[in-house]
Design a protein around this motif. Structure first.
Motif, PDB file in Angstrom:
ATOM      1  N   ASP A 250     -16.055  30.906 -43.188  1.00  8.74           N
ATOM      2  CA  ASP A 250     -16.941  29.916 -43.804  1.00  8.74           C
ATOM      3  C   ASP A 250     -17.692  30.508 -44.995  1.00  8.74           C
ATOM      4  O   ASP A 250     -17.405  31.610 -45.463  1.00  8.74           O
ATOM      5  CB  ASP A 250     -17.890  29.321 -42.762  1.00  8.74           C
ATOM      6  CG  ASP A 250     -18.895  30.334 -42.210  1.00  8.74           C
ATOM      7  OD1 ASP A 250     -19.109  31.391 -42.838  1.00  8.74           O
ATOM      8  OD2 ASP A 250     -19.486  30.056 -41.142  1.00  8.74           O
ATOM      9  N   ILE A 264      -9.384  20.830 -35.070  1.00 11.19           N
ATOM     10  CA  ILE A 264      -9.570  20.077 -36.316  1.00 11.19           C
ATOM     11  C   ILE A 264      -8.238  19.488 -36.786  1.00 11.19           C
ATOM     12  O   ILE A 264      -8.164  18.326 -37.211  1.00 11.19           O
ATOM     13  CB  ILE A 264     -10.172  20.993 -37.404  1.00 11.19           C
ATOM     14  CG1 ILE A 264     -11.622  21.339 -37.053  1.00 11.19           C
ATOM     15  CG2 ILE A 264     -10.099  20.330 -38.778  1.00 11.19           C
ATOM     16  CD1 ILE A 264     -12.240  22.402 -37.946  1.00 11.19           C
ATOM     17  N   THR A 354      -8.456  22.045 -42.264  1.00 14.70           N
ATOM     18  CA  THR A 354      -9.867  22.432 -42.123  1.00 14.70           C
ATOM     19  C   THR A 354     -10.590  22.374 -43.469  1.00 14.70           C
ATOM     20  O   THR A 354     -11.702  21.839 -43.578  1.00 14.70           O
ATOM     21  CB  THR A 354      -9.960  23.842 -41.516  1.00 14.70           C
ATOM     22  OG1 THR A 354      -9.295  23.850 -40.246  1.00 14.70           O
ATOM     23  CG2 THR A 354     -11.405  24.260 -41.331  1.00 14.70           C
ATOM     24  N   LEU A 357     -11.185  18.752 -44.435  1.00 16.60           N
ATOM     25  CA  LEU A 357     -12.296  18.104 -43.747  1.00 16.60           C
ATOM     26  C   LEU A 357     -13.621  18.453 -44.408  1.00 16.60           C
ATOM     27  O   LEU A 357     -14.491  17.591 -44.588  1.00 16.60           O
ATOM     28  CB  LEU A 357     -12.302  18.524 -42.273  1.00 16.60           C
ATOM     29  CG  LEU A 357     -13.377  17.874 -41.391  1.00 16.60           C
ATOM     30  CD1 LEU A 357     -13.226  16.358 -41.384  1.00 16.60           C
ATOM     31  CD2 LEU A 357     -13.294  18.418 -39.965  1.00 16.60           C
ATOM     32  N   ALA A 358     -13.782  19.718 -44.795  1.00 20.10           N
ATOM     33  CA  ALA A 358     -15.006  20.133 -45.483  1.00 20.10           C
ATOM     34  C   ALA A 358     -15.141  19.416 -46.824  1.00 20.10           C
ATOM     35  O   ALA A 358     -16.242  18.989 -47.215  1.00 20.10           O
ATOM     36  CB  ALA A 358     -14.994  21.646 -45.694  1.00 20.10           C
ATOM     37  N   ARG A 361     -15.974  15.565 -46.137  1.00 19.59           N
ATOM     38  CA  ARG A 361     -17.347  15.379 -45.654  1.00 19.59           C
ATOM     39  C   ARG A 361     -18.396  15.926 -46.620  1.00 19.59           C
ATOM     40  O   ARG A 361     -19.575  15.635 -46.475  1.00 19.59           O
ATOM     41  CB  ARG A 361     -17.520  16.083 -44.293  1.00 19.59           C
ATOM     42  CG  ARG A 361     -16.825  15.421 -43.139  1.00 19.59           C
ATOM     43  CD  ARG A 361     -17.294  16.098 -41.850  1.00 19.59           C
ATOM     44  NE  ARG A 361     -16.626  15.593 -40.673  1.00 19.59           N
ATOM     45  CZ  ARG A 361     -16.847  16.069 -39.431  1.00 19.59           C
ATOM     46  NH1 ARG A 361     -17.721  17.074 -39.256  1.00 19.59           N
ATOM     47  NH2 ARG A 361     -16.219  15.561 -38.389  1.00 19.59           N
ATOM     48  N   GLU A 363     -19.336  18.964 -46.694  1.00 16.22           N
ATOM     49  CA  GLU A 363     -20.159  19.811 -45.844  1.00 16.22           C
ATOM     50  C   GLU A 363     -19.625  21.238 -45.877  1.00 16.22           C
ATOM     51  O   GLU A 363     -18.451  21.481 -46.200  1.00 16.22           O
ATOM     52  CB  GLU A 363     -20.156  19.312 -44.398  1.00 16.22           C
ATOM     53  CG  GLU A 363     -20.841  17.984 -44.188  1.00 16.22           C
ATOM     54  CD  GLU A 363     -20.825  17.544 -42.739  1.00 16.22           C
ATOM     55  OE1 GLU A 363     -21.516  16.576 -42.415  1.00 16.22           O
ATOM     56  OE2 GLU A 363     -20.100  18.177 -41.922  1.00 16.22           O
ATOM     57  N   ILE A 368     -19.346  22.088 -40.328  1.00 17.61           N
ATOM     58  CA  ILE A 368     -18.178  21.487 -39.665  1.00 17.61           C
ATOM     59  C   ILE A 368     -17.989  22.102 -38.289  1.00 17.61           C
ATOM     60  O   ILE A 368     -17.811  21.397 -37.283  1.00 17.61           O
ATOM     61  CB  ILE A 368     -16.909  21.707 -40.508  1.00 17.61           C
ATOM     62  CG1 ILE A 368     -16.993  20.978 -41.850  1.00 17.61           C
ATOM     63  CG2 ILE A 368     -15.662  21.298 -39.732  1.00 17.61           C
ATOM     64  CD1 ILE A 368     -16.914  19.499 -41.783  1.00 17.61           C
ATOM     65  N   SER A 371     -20.569  21.020 -35.726  1.00 17.21           N
ATOM     66  CA  SER A 371     -20.471  19.609 -35.313  1.00 17.21           C
ATOM     67  C   SER A 371     -19.561  19.424 -34.107  1.00 17.21           C
ATOM     68  O   SER A 371     -19.651  18.409 -33.417  1.00 17.21           O
ATOM     69  CB  SER A 371     -19.974  18.755 -36.485  1.00 17.21           C
ATOM     70  OG  SER A 371     -18.603  19.001 -36.780  1.00 17.21           O
TER      71      SER A 371
END
Length: 474
Positions: A250, A264, A354, A357-358, A361, A363, A368, A371
């Protein structure tokens, strides 16, 4: 030489020459006698960057050519790329790789024309090898000229991965790629750049570096955190030596668990059935929109579970391991197109799902991960732990309830246990500790789960300490 959780493994010095040729010969004879291939058919060979891999690939090519096969060289490419190309060509494959294990070891992964071999295939190949070895039959290990198929193999895999998301999916993201010595190092850069990311290539090495995405070393963690800070990265990605296990860190340089990447990706694909080993996070079943099937550790067991699910009429079936390797057993509609099944471990799909998705969103990856509210999981291993000692420890723990209770007494009280693969113990306070010998290396592994990171790391340290003290006392 022996088959482990994924492929044949052994010391490089033992595998080069006759040994690798022997198992290639056994594989070729098995294909011929089981009518899975015929004389004159093409067989593909790929390899990783270990010093011993070119020699082993040459030994295998010579052995297969002596049986009448055409041998095609796919070069240094990711394992899932070789597997996909094999499915496309209806060709059997070999991948010369030791994956994440040290450079002084190596291995061979085998694929039938319809996909990765299973445990029954392993038994048959082992039997053929023993019969050949016991006879006076000549085993050819001299390298032969092969056709270069590296370009079409890589292109097919590139096209698959660049069609999964919209074109500018990662625009505005700055992503590091820890290249080290993985065969996926250039392809990762190319795919991420295709999606509009600003890519920073990092840590390229001409010396083989074993990166285990399930038990990440302190050295690798320090590199990830340092690069994240110095380059201002939104994420850093990497993979193991043969490109079938993903590593995604991350915006703080902290790696996400492989089973979280799998979870995910299951949601990204809209999976209805997920097959995963017992070592994957126990929180996967909680509030999941899909059914979960647990197996022993190793891709052959996951593949067997997926096949069983498909045979029972299930659709949208995937599998993943705690190391993040993602397998698909059925086609999926992704980004407006049908993507064929790839029932072997792949690092790219979970990595891309993955990051996507970030991006969607808007985010951070840490947000992530939080969550999903999974129990905190950690794992590590004791290297150079003799196989005989691992077997003795497991026999001791299984021998009686008293043995297990006394062994764990300094840590906690036993509430329940599972013996699917290794010994997985749930303690009375809800923590989980799992002892399991590696299936392909002289290592003893320990997996844990707890409510937070501090508790998990304390439990992991305690578990490893108990193993070491038991071994020292014997």
């Amino acid at each position: 030489m022996k088959f482990g959780t994924s492929g044949l493994r052994g010391r490089s010095a033992d595998l080069t020459g006759r040994a690798s040729a022997l198992y290639a010969t056994a594989f070729g004879k098995y294909l011929l006698q089981s009518n899975k291939a015929a004389t004159g058919d093409i067989i593909l060979i790929g390899r990783d960057f270990r010093d011993s891999s070119p020699e082993i690939a040459g030994n295998c090519a010579g052995a297969l050519a002596s049986l009448g096969f055409q041998v095609a060289d796919c070069g240094t490419v990711p394992t899932p790329a070789v597997a996909l190309y094999g499915l496309e060509r209806n060709a059997a494959c070999l991948m010369i790789t030791g994956s994440h294990i040290p450079a002084d070891r190596n291995g061979i992964k085998f694929y039938r024309p319809d996909g990765e071999i299973d445990k029954a295939d392993e038994v048959a190949i082992t039997r053929f090898a023993a019969e050949i070895d016991a006879s006076d039959e000549t085993v050819v290990s001299t390298p032969v000229a092969t056709k270069d198929h590296s370009a079409p193999c890589l292109q097919l895999f590139f096209e698959r991965n660049t069609a999964l998301l919209p074109g500018a999916a990662f625009a505005g993201m700055k992503i590091g790629v820890y290249q080290h010595s993985t065969v996926a190092r250039d392809l990762m850069v190319d795919v991420l750049a295709h999606y509009g990311a600003e890519v920073v290539a990092l840590g390229r090495s001409e010396t083989f570096i074993p990166v285990d995405t399930e038990a990440i070393s302190e050295e690798t963690l320090a590199l990830l955190k340092g690069w994240t800070t110095s380059h201002g990265l939104d994420a850093t990605v990497s993979t193991d030596g043969d490109g079938d296990r993903p590593l995604v860190a991350d915006e703080t340089g902290t790696p996400l668990r492989g089973d979280l990447l799998g979870l995910i990706t299951a949601n990204f694909l809209g999976a209805s059935t997920v097959v995963t080993p017992v070592t994957s996070n126990s929180g996967i079943e909680a509030d999941s929109p899909f059914s979960v099937i647990r197996t022993r550790v190793g891709s052959p067991f996951v593949i067997a579970g997926m096949k069983e699910a498909v045979a029972c009429g299930k659709a949208h079936v995937i599998g993943f391991e705690a190391n993040g390797g993602l397998l698909t057993a059925t086609p999926f509609d992704i980004n407006g197109r049908s993507v064929r099944a790839l029932p072997t471990r792949d690092c790219f799909l979970p990595m891309l799902a993955t990051l996507s998705l970030a991006a969607i969103r808007k985010e951070t990856l840490s947000a992530i991960a939080a969550s999903y509210k999974l129990p905190f999981a950690a794992a590590n291993r004791i290297e150079n732990f003799p196989v005989e000692k691992s077997a003795a420890l497991m026999a001791f723990l299984r021998a009686s309830e008293a043995n297990l209770s006394n062994f764990l007494h300094p840590i906690g009280d036993v509430a329940s246990k599972s013996d699917i693969d290794g010994l997985r113990v749930t303690l009375r306070d809800g923590r989980v500790i799992h002892f399991r010998p590696s299936g392909n290396a002289p290592e003893m592994r320990c997996y844990v789960e707890a409510e937070d990171e501090i508790a998990a790391l304390e439990l992991l340290s305690a578990g490893l300490t108990r193993i070491k003290r038991w071994a020292e006392a014997r």
